[in-house]
Structure formats: C-alpha cells, structure tokens
Design a protein around this motif. Structure first.
Motif, PDB file in Angstrom:
ATOM      1  N   ARG A 362       0.396   0.219   9.249  1.00 35.50           N
ATOM      2  CA  ARG A 362       0.475   0.043   7.799  1.00 35.50           C
ATOM      3  C   ARG A 362      -0.693  -0.784   7.278  1.00 35.50           C
ATOM      4  O   ARG A 362      -1.250  -0.507   6.216  1.00 35.50           O
ATOM      5  CB  ARG A 362       1.796  -0.636   7.423  1.00 35.50           C
ATOM      6  N   ALA A 363      -1.052  -1.840   8.027  1.00 33.86           N
ATOM      7  CA  ALA A 363      -2.171  -2.691   7.612  1.00 33.86           C
ATOM      8  C   ALA A 363      -3.483  -1.916   7.640  1.00 33.86           C
ATOM      9  O   ALA A 363      -4.331  -2.065   6.740  1.00 33.86           O
ATOM     10  CB  ALA A 363      -2.254  -3.918   8.507  1.00 33.86           C
ATOM     11  N   GLN A 364      -3.677  -1.096   8.661  1.00 30.34           N
ATOM     12  CA  GLN A 364      -4.889  -0.282   8.738  1.00 30.34           C
ATOM     13  C   GLN A 364      -4.981   0.672   7.552  1.00 30.34           C
ATOM     14  O   GLN A 364      -6.057   0.839   6.950  1.00 30.34           O
ATOM     15  CB  GLN A 364      -4.918   0.507  10.043  1.00 30.34           C
ATOM     16  N   ALA A 365      -3.857   1.313   7.217  1.00 28.43           N
ATOM     17  CA  ALA A 365      -3.849   2.237   6.084  1.00 28.43           C
ATOM     18  C   ALA A 365      -4.174   1.506   4.785  1.00 28.43           C
ATOM     19  O   ALA A 365      -4.926   2.021   3.932  1.00 28.43           O
ATOM     20  CB  ALA A 365      -2.486   2.919   5.983  1.00 28.43           C
ATOM     21  N   LEU A 366      -3.634   0.299   4.621  1.00 29.15           N
ATOM     22  CA  LEU A 366      -3.895  -0.489   3.417  1.00 29.15           C
ATOM     23  C   LEU A 366      -5.368  -0.865   3.317  1.00 29.15           C
ATOM     24  O   LEU A 366      -6.003  -0.671   2.266  1.00 29.15           O
ATOM     25  CB  LEU A 366      -3.034  -1.758   3.439  1.00 29.15           C
ATOM     26  N   VAL A 367      -5.912  -1.400   4.405  1.00 29.01           N
ATOM     27  CA  VAL A 367      -7.310  -1.835   4.394  1.00 29.01           C
ATOM     28  C   VAL A 367      -8.244  -0.651   4.152  1.00 29.01           C
ATOM     29  O   VAL A 367      -9.210  -0.739   3.372  1.00 29.01           O
ATOM     30  CB  VAL A 367      -7.654  -2.542   5.721  1.00 29.01           C
ATOM     31  N   VAL A 376     -15.199  -4.007  -2.919  1.00 28.15           N
ATOM     32  CA  VAL A 376     -14.199  -4.591  -2.022  1.00 28.15           C
ATOM     33  C   VAL A 376     -14.619  -4.354  -0.577  1.00 28.15           C
ATOM     34  O   VAL A 376     -14.892  -3.220  -0.178  1.00 28.15           O
ATOM     35  CB  VAL A 376     -12.805  -3.982  -2.259  1.00 28.15           C
ATOM     36  N   SER A 377     -14.681  -5.426   0.208  1.00 21.13           N
ATOM     37  CA  SER A 377     -15.077  -5.301   1.615  1.00 21.13           C
ATOM     38  C   SER A 377     -14.085  -6.043   2.508  1.00 21.13           C
ATOM     39  O   SER A 377     -13.338  -6.913   2.055  1.00 21.13           O
ATOM     40  CB  SER A 377     -16.486  -5.849   1.836  1.00 21.13           C
ATOM     41  N   LEU A 378     -14.076  -5.694   3.785  1.00 22.13           N
ATOM     42  CA  LEU A 378     -13.186  -6.308   4.771  1.00 22.13           C
ATOM     43  C   LEU A 378     -13.919  -7.432   5.481  1.00 22.13           C
ATOM     44  O   LEU A 378     -15.045  -7.252   5.948  1.00 22.13           O
ATOM     45  CB  LEU A 378     -12.733  -5.242   5.787  1.00 22.13           C
ATOM     46  N   LEU A 379     -13.286  -8.591   5.552  1.00 22.04           N
ATOM     47  CA  LEU A 379     -13.912  -9.732   6.221  1.00 22.04           C
ATOM     48  C   LEU A 379     -13.863  -9.587   7.729  1.00 22.04           C
ATOM     49  O   LEU A 379     -14.867  -9.728   8.411  1.00 22.04           O
ATOM     50  CB  LEU A 379     -13.189 -11.030   5.805  1.00 22.04           C
ATOM     51  N   ASN A 380     -12.686  -9.296   8.271  1.00 17.21           N
ATOM     52  CA  ASN A 380     -12.488  -9.330   9.712  1.00 17.21           C
ATOM     53  C   ASN A 380     -11.998  -7.984  10.242  1.00 17.21           C
ATOM     54  O   ASN A 380     -11.007  -7.445   9.759  1.00 17.21           O
ATOM     55  CB  ASN A 380     -11.480 -10.430  10.082  1.00 17.21           C
ATOM     56  N   ASP A 381     -12.688  -7.457  11.249  1.00 18.30           N
ATOM     57  CA  ASP A 381     -12.330  -6.144  11.807  1.00 18.30           C
ATOM     58  C   ASP A 381     -11.087  -6.213  12.683  1.00 18.30           C
ATOM     59  O   ASP A 381     -10.351  -5.228  12.805  1.00 18.30           O
ATOM     60  CB  ASP A 381     -13.492  -5.582  12.634  1.00 18.30           C
TER      61      ASP A 381
END
Length: 456
Positions: A362-367, A376-381
């Motif tokens: 679920r978190a992967q789908a959200l990100v 919008v960018s992701l801080l931590n992979d």
C-alpha cells in the motif's frame, strides 16, 4: 456536602515540610502563561447535563476522524484494522475489571495473559525476555535509558536525530530530575539515516545509544553497525519501534545487536482513540533482567504438579521501597496488552508477515502515485509503510488545506520539528492495509490541487 479533610493549618504544615511557600510553588514547572488565575472566560458557571452533552457533541463533530476521511497519518500512531473479536474478548468481565494483580497468584487468568504477551513481545523484538507492558512507547524509552545507566554505571545517552521528537522531549524532561547527560543529534532531511553521526557521537562515557527503527522519517538504520560501535565503548544499544507491524517484514532488532528494545504497541489490537490509552513494549537481554523495570510473569507448577503462573519479578515502587525501585512510571497497560496479545494470536507468525507485506504494498502504491505530481519527490527509497515526501511548499500549510478538503494527508515535519526550518517542506505519509486505491487517488487529486493553488 463537600469533603474537605485538610485545614489551613494542615496545608501550611505540609508545605513547610517540603519547603514550599504556597501550593502555587508545586506548579513552578508549568509556564506562567499556561496557568489560570481564575475561571476560563466564555464558559458558563453552570449548565444542565443535557445542555453540556449537546455542547460537547457539537464540539466533537468538528473533529475529522480516521473513519470519516482518507487517512494517511502515522508518526508513531497508525490506523490498522482491529478484528471485532478483539473488542468482544477484552470486554469479558474477568478481563475488563482485572487490572493490577496485587494478590497475583489468585489471578491465574491475568497472569497467563501477561505471560503469553511477554512471549509474543520477546519473539517480535528478538529479545530474550520482555516485561508485562508499560505505560506507552515514549516513557518506555526513558525507562530503557535509566536501565542502561544502571547497567553501565554511566550517565550519557545519545539520541539519534531520527528518534521521534516527542520521545526525545519525554527523555529530556525526565533527565532534568536525574541529571543524566542527553546528547540529542539534529534531524536532517536526507535520504540516508544518521548512522555515521550516531556512531561519531559515541565515546567512553556513553551509557546508551537510542535509535528508532524505522526512524521518524521512515528510513531504516543499520542497527548492526551502530551496535558494534556502542558495544566497543561498553554502551548499550536501545532500539525504539513505533510501528511493530514492520517487524513482520524487517529483521528483529534483538537479532541485530540491540540490548534493549522498546516500542509502542498501539498498532496491534489497539485503536487510535485520539491519542490513548496506548501500550508500552519492553524487551531486553536476559542478563539484564534484574535491572528491567516493570513486572515479569513466569510459568511454574503448583504443589500438585499442575501448570501455574506467578509474578516472578516486580520492581515497581508500589511493591517495594521506593528507593529500591527500578521505575516509578511503569504503569502496566493491562487491557491494551490483552488486546495486543489477542490480535497477535489471531494473526500468528504467517499472518503478521502477510499483514506487513500488504502494508508495504500500500505504501509503495501511495508513493508511486504521489510522486507523479509535479514538484513532489521521495526522500528515502527504503521504507516500510511510511515515507517522507519533499514538497515544493511548506508541508504544514498543505496539510491544513488537505484537511479542509476532508483528506488527512500525513504529518508535516514542520509540526514535529518546528525549530528546524530546513525540514518544513517534508511530509510524512503512511499507508496501512486500511488504505484503498480510491483513497490514494483522492489524496493525489487534492494534493495536486492544493500545490497548484499554492504556486499560483
């Protein structure tokens, strides 16, 4: 008629013994601006029960609760599905009315529940033993620091910048009274956790190193490397887990060198409940058991050879002389511990791993969906069910705008770290098994609209 057992002379005598000039002196730690010097303005002097109920209901209706909107909050408190059987079982009379077993061996059912709970926590944390629960995660963290000081006979604790700031505040508040040296590392909006900074802060005077796993920004620190550095300085590694469901997917801290593992058990069996009651978890190595706060239930046999349970260790101030106690705030959250244990039993090992896998999915789908929004960018992979996004605007205002649009869209780092302006564009988002594809799409649509409006 009101019961007023003390006279003015009685109060004066008591104040004189403790060296206080007035009752107001007892509240000197409360900032003067936060104290009342009379009745609260705007409140009526009296009202009927029905009027008060209606008024409070109107106030409660202003809340946007977790059930009424797409929900992506985390930061130490998580919305998970709790099976109806959990609530049904904890409301049985023998559980709901039993709290602290002061005549413990009479309450065999309560002792068995706590024994099973301890076993589950120890297996979850990868520790030799666990106690019968504590007040909550933040106070358990402080208790672990005190315990490490007793074990090592040193008084310095190093707090990672990735530790939840509320946990850090509890630690610093309590340390005012014990004079322990608390070194709090600064948080950074970086993709990697602050492992190198933590290791660099360890010296021969260090009693404990406190690291959150995953940390407040969703990053996963290298516990093995930190444990090696801590042990080289004869310090203990304390690991804080605020999301125990994560341990269905990532390695248990005890298996990576942690000496003491503490955490918040709210995620399993306990609802959000607007902030409590919650559940403190505490596990450690067996050789430190005599310094562990709280209570420990054990298994034995009775005079007839039948299986039985006993209160094996109890070092609370309520049971022994206060100066001999290892803790003065180790409330056993018994009903919440029962809820945790029932939910864990229903899940089992495979069920917990499956639940963790769904959370990560679920978190992967959200990100993936939110990072498609311009700016919008992701801080931590590397993350579990919670990650930090970097926005093109201050996250705190964005969160407020989202709430106005009936989306509970994460926790801004500006709210958690108001003094750290470099973090204010960070947005911590969490997704559990309760998040649907429709929720994610609604969040993405409203976030895009809010950011577009902010840029206009």
């Amino acid at each position: 008629m009101r019961y007023l057992p003390l006279t003015d002379t009685d109060r004066a005598d008591m104040l004189g013994v403790i060296g206080a000039a007035s009752v107001d002196d007892l509240f000197c730690d409360v900032p003067e601006a936060a104290r009342l010097d009379g009745p609260i303005e705007g409140l009526p002097g009296h009202a009927s029960e029905m009027a008060v109920e209606r008024h409070m209901s109107r106030l409660a209706a202003k809340n946007l609760n977790a059930e009424a909107a797409p929900f992506f909050l985390g930061a130490g408190a998580y919305r998970h599905h709790v099976p109806a059987s959990v609530d049904h079982l904890i409301q049985r009379g023998e559980f709901l009315t039993a709290y602290t077993p002061y005549q413990p061996e009479i309450a065999q059912g309560t002792l068995q529940v706590l024994f099973e709970f301890q076993t589950q926590v120890a297996q979850l944390f990868g520790t030799d033993i666990a106690n019968a629960s504590m007040y909550d995660g933040s106070t358990a963290c402080w208790e672990a620091i005190l315990m490490a000081a007793r074990v090592t006979k040193k008084g310095k604790a190093v707090l990672s910048g990735g530790l939840h700031p509320h946990y850090g505040e509890v630690v610093r508040t309590m340390a005012k009274f014990t004079k322990d040296d608390i070194v709090s590392l600064a948080p950074e909006l970086s993709a990697e956790p602050d492992d190198a900074a933590v290791i660099a802060a360890i010296d021969e005077g260090t009693a404990s190193v406190v690291v959150q796993y995953p940390d407040i920004m969703g990053r996963i620190p290298d516990l093995a490397a930190i444990a090696e550095a801590a042990h080289a300085a004869k310090a203990l590694l304390i690991v804080v887990v605020t999301e125990p469901v994560a341990l269905g997917m990532i390695e248990a801290p005890g298996n990576l060198g942690a000496d003491i593992v503490v955490g918040e058990g709210q995620s399993i069996g306990v609802g959000l409940q607007f902030g409590g009651p919650y559940l403190g978890l505490f596990g450690c190595r067996e050789k430190f058991v005599r310094q562990m706060p709280g209570r420990l239930c054990g298994e034995t046999v009775d005079a007839e050879g039948k299986r039985g349970f006993v209160l094996t260790l109890s070092t609370r101030e309520q049971h022994i002389r206060r100066e001999k106690a290892t803790s003065n705030i180790c409330t056993n959250s018994g009903l919440c511990a029962l809820a945790f244990s029932i939910h864990m039993t229903l899940l089992g090992g495979e069920g917990l791993a499956g639940l963790a896998a769904v959370n990560h999915d679920r978190a992967q789908a959200l990100v993936e969906r939110l990072t498609q929004i311009p700016g919008v960018s992701l801080l931590n992979d590397a993350y579990f069910n919670e990650a930090t996004l970097v926005l093109p605007a201050e996250a705190r205002e964005v969160v407020r705008e989202l709430a106005e649009r009936s989306v509970l869209g994460g926790v801004s780092l500006g709210r958690l770290f108001p003094a750290e302006t470099a973090l204010h564009k960070g947005l911590l988002v969490a997704a559990t098994e309760t998040v649907t594809d429709e929720d994610i799409e609604t969040f993405a649509r409203e976030l895009a609209a809010v950011l577009e409006g902010a840029a206009a």
